[in-house]
Every structure is written in C-alpha cells, then in structure tokens.
Design a protein around this motif. Structure first.
Motif, PDB file in Angstrom:
ATOM      1  N   THR A 179       0.854  -1.185   0.000  1.00  0.00           N
ATOM      2  CA  THR A 179       0.000   0.000   0.000  1.00  0.00           C
ATOM      3  C   THR A 179       0.891   1.236   0.000  1.00  0.00           C
ATOM      4  N   ARG A 180       0.287   2.355  -0.264  1.00  0.00           N
ATOM      5  CA  ARG A 180       1.014   3.630  -0.218  1.00  0.00           C
ATOM      6  C   ARG A 180       1.610   3.833   1.181  1.00  0.00           C
ATOM      7  N   ARG A 181       0.852   3.504   2.211  1.00  0.00           N
ATOM      8  CA  ARG A 181       1.338   3.636   3.590  1.00  0.00           C
ATOM      9  C   ARG A 181       2.552   2.740   3.832  1.00  0.00           C
ATOM     10  N   GLU A 182       2.500   1.492   3.368  1.00  0.00           N
ATOM     11  CA  GLU A 182       3.611   0.566   3.587  1.00  0.00           C
ATOM     12  C   GLU A 182       4.891   1.054   2.902  1.00  0.00           C
ATOM     13  N   VAL A 183       4.763   1.581   1.697  1.00  0.00           N
ATOM     14  CA  VAL A 183       5.929   2.128   1.003  1.00  0.00           C
ATOM     15  C   VAL A 183       6.447   3.350   1.770  1.00  0.00           C
ATOM     16  N   ALA A 184       5.547   4.228   2.164  1.00  0.00           N
ATOM     17  CA  ALA A 184       5.948   5.444   2.884  1.00  0.00           C
ATOM     18  C   ALA A 184       6.674   5.111   4.180  1.00  0.00           C
ATOM     19  N   VAL A 185       6.176   4.148   4.930  1.00  0.00           N
ATOM     20  CA  VAL A 185       6.809   3.760   6.197  1.00  0.00           C
ATOM     21  C   VAL A 185       8.182   3.145   5.943  1.00  0.00           C
ATOM     22  N   ARG A 186       8.287   2.269   4.959  1.00  0.00           N
ATOM     23  CA  ARG A 186       9.560   1.602   4.642  1.00  0.00           C
ATOM     24  C   ARG A 186      10.607   2.637   4.220  1.00  0.00           C
ATOM     25  N   VAL A 187      10.224   3.545   3.330  1.00  0.00           N
ATOM     26  CA  VAL A 187      11.160   4.568   2.860  1.00  0.00           C
ATOM     27  C   VAL A 187      11.515   5.528   3.994  1.00  0.00           C
ATOM     28  N   SER A 188      10.538   5.889   4.810  1.00  0.00           N
ATOM     29  CA  SER A 188      10.779   6.798   5.928  1.00  0.00           C
ATOM     30  C   SER A 188      11.788   6.217   6.917  1.00  0.00           C
TER      31      SER A 188
END
Length: 131
Positions: free
Chosen positions: A44-53
């Motif tokens: 999900t967009r959230r999962e990508v955002a958390v991983r990159v963050s």
C-alpha cells in the motif's frame, strides 16, 4: 494506481479510455494510504511510505556524511516527505514526480536545522549545463 487483470471490471462501474486504461483502478479518496487494489500482496502507499521513511531516518542519523539516494519516481515522493518530516498520514495525496535521470537536491541546514528542497527533478546535467 493499481492495474486490474485484462477484462476485469472496475468496482465502481466506471469505464476508462485509452490503451490499458481498463486495468487501472485509482485509489479512492477516502482510502489512499491503505488501498491495495486487486493485486494480491502489493504494498500500500502507507507501507511504502513507512519503509522509505525508516531508511531516510537511518540516513539522517549519520550527519557526518552526505548521502546519495537512488530511487524511482514513486518512492522519491516518500523520500522527500520523510526528509521534510511530513507525517505518513498527510502523504495520501502528495506526489513529487521526477523526470527520468533527474536529480533532486535536499539540503539540511546544520545551524538552523531547516530542511530544504533545493531542486526537484533537475535535468540540467543531462544537457551539459553546470549548476
């Protein structure tokens, strides 16, 4: 956007126009961060955002070096939002779309601790232009 298998109808009954458009399902406005679409196991967009963050936070902890991050366009949005400390919850509609081969320059001011988006998707180096 997520892609549906060929012939798979959109859940809302709308029709797309153009090549391959019938397989695309935009994330709904009320579920942009957690929308997974019809692709089983897709992030999900959230999962990508958390991983990159998490990665950006790790880089920021090392202030004794400059860092070069190589990424594709979709992930670049979350590199920038993490850099600017924009909460993941606020990144549902954000997009910092780069051009192929472009360079985005982020700067941390050690005195005031400000974070600046200096250049977004600059391609001057491709034409021989020097900064």
């Amino acid at each position: 956007m997520v892609r549906l298998p060929p012939g798979h109808p959109r859940p809302d009954g709308c029709q797309f126009r153009g090549a391959g458009a019938e397989r695309q399902v935009p994330a709904p406005d009320d579920d942009r961060l957690d929308h997974r679409g019809p692709i089983r196991g897709a992030e999900t967009r959230r999962e990508v955002a958390v991983r990159v963050s998490e990665c950006v936070s790790e880089l920021m902890a090392d202030r004794s070096h400059d860092h070069v991050v190589v990424t594709h366009g979709y992930a670049q949005t979350f590199v920038i939002t993490a850099w600017l400390q924009i909460p993941v919850e606020a990144a549902g509609f954000v997009s910092f779309a780069p051009k192929p081969g472009s360079i985005t320059h982020l700067r941390h001011d050690d005195s005031w601790r400000n974070r600046t988006l200096v250049d977004l998707a600059d391609t001057g180096h491709l034409s021989g232009r020097r900064p």
